[in-house]
Design a protein around this motif. Sequence first.
Motif, PDB file in Angstrom:
ATOM      1  N   TYR A  66       0.870  -1.181   0.000  1.00 20.00           N
ATOM      2  CA  TYR A  66       0.000   0.000   0.000  1.00 20.00           C
ATOM      3  C   TYR A  66       0.903   1.226   0.000  1.00 20.00           C
ATOM      4  O   TYR A  66       1.801   1.353   0.838  1.00 20.00           O
ATOM      5  CB  TYR A  66      -0.900  -0.003   1.235  1.00 20.00           C
ATOM      6  CG  TYR A  66      -1.819   1.203   1.330  1.00 20.00           C
ATOM      7  CD1 TYR A  66      -2.980   1.275   0.571  1.00 20.00           C
ATOM      8  CD2 TYR A  66      -1.527   2.257   2.186  1.00 20.00           C
ATOM      9  CE1 TYR A  66      -3.833   2.367   0.660  1.00 20.00           C
ATOM     10  CE2 TYR A  66      -2.367   3.347   2.299  1.00 20.00           C
ATOM     11  CZ  TYR A  66      -3.520   3.403   1.527  1.00 20.00           C
ATOM     12  OH  TYR A  66      -4.352   4.487   1.625  1.00 20.00           O
ATOM     13  N   VAL A  67       0.669   2.124  -0.943  1.00 17.57           N
ATOM     14  CA  VAL A  67       1.493   3.323  -1.082  1.00 17.57           C
ATOM     15  C   VAL A  67       0.614   4.550  -0.925  1.00 17.57           C
ATOM     16  O   VAL A  67      -0.417   4.687  -1.594  1.00 17.57           O
ATOM     17  CB  VAL A  67       2.195   3.363  -2.455  1.00 17.57           C
ATOM     18  CG1 VAL A  67       3.049   4.627  -2.575  1.00 17.57           C
ATOM     19  CG2 VAL A  67       3.043   2.115  -2.658  1.00 17.57           C
ATOM     20  N   SER A  68       1.022   5.436  -0.027  1.00 18.95           N
ATOM     21  CA  SER A  68       0.301   6.691   0.184  1.00 18.95           C
ATOM     22  C   SER A  68       1.298   7.835   0.044  1.00 18.95           C
ATOM     23  O   SER A  68       2.347   7.838   0.704  1.00 18.95           O
ATOM     24  CB  SER A  68      -0.347   6.713   1.570  1.00 18.95           C
ATOM     25  OG  SER A  68      -1.198   7.837   1.710  1.00 18.95           O
ATOM     26  N   LEU A  69       0.985   8.793  -0.838  1.00 15.84           N
ATOM     27  CA  LEU A  69       1.902   9.882  -1.132  1.00 15.84           C
ATOM     28  C   LEU A  69       1.355  11.219  -0.630  1.00 15.84           C
ATOM     29  O   LEU A  69       0.138  11.433  -0.625  1.00 15.84           O
ATOM     30  CB  LEU A  69       2.149   9.981  -2.632  1.00 15.84           C
ATOM     31  CG  LEU A  69       2.726   8.733  -3.314  1.00 15.84           C
ATOM     32  CD1 LEU A  69       2.857   8.968  -4.807  1.00 15.84           C
ATOM     33  CD2 LEU A  69       4.058   8.345  -2.704  1.00 15.84           C
ATOM     34  N   PRO A  70       2.238  12.112  -0.217  1.00 14.71           N
ATOM     35  CA  PRO A  70       1.787  13.448   0.200  1.00 14.71           C
ATOM     36  C   PRO A  70       1.136  14.183  -0.964  1.00 14.71           C
ATOM     37  O   PRO A  70       1.475  13.952  -2.136  1.00 14.71           O
ATOM     38  CB  PRO A  70       3.103  14.134   0.616  1.00 14.71           C
ATOM     39  CG  PRO A  70       4.057  13.028   0.889  1.00 14.71           C
ATOM     40  CD  PRO A  70       3.691  11.935  -0.066  1.00 14.71           C
ATOM     41  N   LYS A  71       0.210  15.065  -0.647  1.00 12.43           N
ATOM     42  CA  LYS A  71      -0.444  15.850  -1.697  1.00 12.43           C
ATOM     43  C   LYS A  71       0.469  16.955  -2.199  1.00 12.43           C
ATOM     44  O   LYS A  71       0.385  17.377  -3.352  1.00 12.43           O
ATOM     45  CB  LYS A  71      -1.754  16.446  -1.163  1.00 12.43           C
ATOM     46  CG  LYS A  71      -2.825  15.409  -0.866  1.00 12.43           C
ATOM     47  CD  LYS A  71      -4.109  16.065  -0.385  1.00 12.43           C
ATOM     48  CE  LYS A  71      -5.193  15.039  -0.127  1.00 12.43           C
ATOM     49  NZ  LYS A  71      -6.456  15.670   0.353  1.00 12.43           N
ATOM     50  N   LYS A  72       1.359  17.439  -1.301  1.00  8.67           N
ATOM     51  CA  LYS A  72       2.266  18.510  -1.687  1.00  8.67           C
ATOM     52  C   LYS A  72       3.632  17.928  -2.051  1.00  8.67           C
ATOM     53  O   LYS A  72       3.879  16.732  -1.918  1.00  8.67           O
ATOM     54  CB  LYS A  72       2.395  19.511  -0.534  1.00  8.67           C
ATOM     55  CG  LYS A  72       1.084  20.191  -0.168  1.00  8.67           C
ATOM     56  CD  LYS A  72       1.280  21.184   0.963  1.00  8.67           C
ATOM     57  CE  LYS A  72      -0.034  21.868   1.326  1.00  8.67           C
ATOM     58  NZ  LYS A  72       0.133  22.839   2.445  1.00  8.67           N
ATOM     59  N   LYS A  73       4.507  18.787  -2.511  1.00  4.16           N
ATOM     60  CA  LYS A  73       5.853  18.379  -2.881  1.00  4.16           C
ATOM     61  C   LYS A  73       6.560  17.733  -1.696  1.00  4.16           C
ATOM     62  O   LYS A  73       6.433  18.200  -0.564  1.00  4.16           O
ATOM     63  CB  LYS A  73       6.645  19.596  -3.368  1.00  4.16           C
ATOM     64  CG  LYS A  73       8.012  19.256  -3.919  1.00  4.16           C
ATOM     65  CD  LYS A  73       8.708  20.500  -4.447  1.00  4.16           C
ATOM     66  CE  LYS A  73      10.092  20.159  -4.979  1.00  4.16           C
ATOM     67  NZ  LYS A  73      10.790  21.366  -5.508  1.00  4.16           N
TER      68      LYS A  73
END
Length: 280
Positions: A66-73
């Motif tokens: 499961y991969v979760s990425l930040p919305k910002k840089k």
Amino acid sequence: MAHSRSPAAYPNSNRIMKLFLCLLFLAAVQAAIVPAVNPIAHFHPSVLNAAKPRGRNVTINGVLTYVSLPKKKFDKTTAVLLLTDVFGLPSPDNLLLADEWAAAGFQTFVPDYLNGDAIPMDGDFTTWLPNHGEAQTTPPLLAVIKALKKRGIKKIAATGYCFGGLYVTRLVQNNTITVGTMAHPSLLNVPTDFDLMKEISHIPVEINNAELDTGFTPAVAAQTDGVMANGQYTPGYLRRQFDGVAHGFAVRANASDPVQVAAKQGAFDTSLAWIKSHLE
């Protein structure tokens, strides 16, 4: 019940391996094994969290993750590796926790090191555990770490919950990560695992424990402090106890109970501050 170990999975020098085997022998004689808490005894809120996980499942080096990425840089050379409790990826609570780490600014990876066989809430831990020892769970975990490093990720912060605390301990002992945190860990040999950590590791580590935990009890926590606290572990050590809560508090909380809500948030904030301070 102790996990079987697979020393070959962690290549180290002969000196370290000999010390490791020696300490394992001593563990059988003098160490207390932190018992795993039965799945039914984990806290499960009666009202489910209405939030929906916003990450996605991908396959990394053959392992469902499961991969979760930040919305910002964000810094693509740094990542959080979240090692779940025995409920694994099927538990929305674990995925939402990963989303919290992503919201804090870290690309977050949750490998299915349970190999598609997470335990159900009413599962029988004694029959499940023999098929989920270190020989089974370590290879997929290391496969994901290897792939992340090939992607250019230079700093990995590992955070483990319950069952995952054992594997953060191993990654710290073997200097595989940059910094580690764990909450209400289980299946550790205490004090032997921390004696080993102090002997061969240079990785800072932080532990969140619960006053009412029947596994990593306050007494076991104090025993751990006896090895690690007061500057004994020079890479850096911190332990924080949360009162009025039990095993699993850092993953799940009853939204109507302010003590549980504050403890869960407090554990996250403490781990986040620890990780940030050691990644800079």
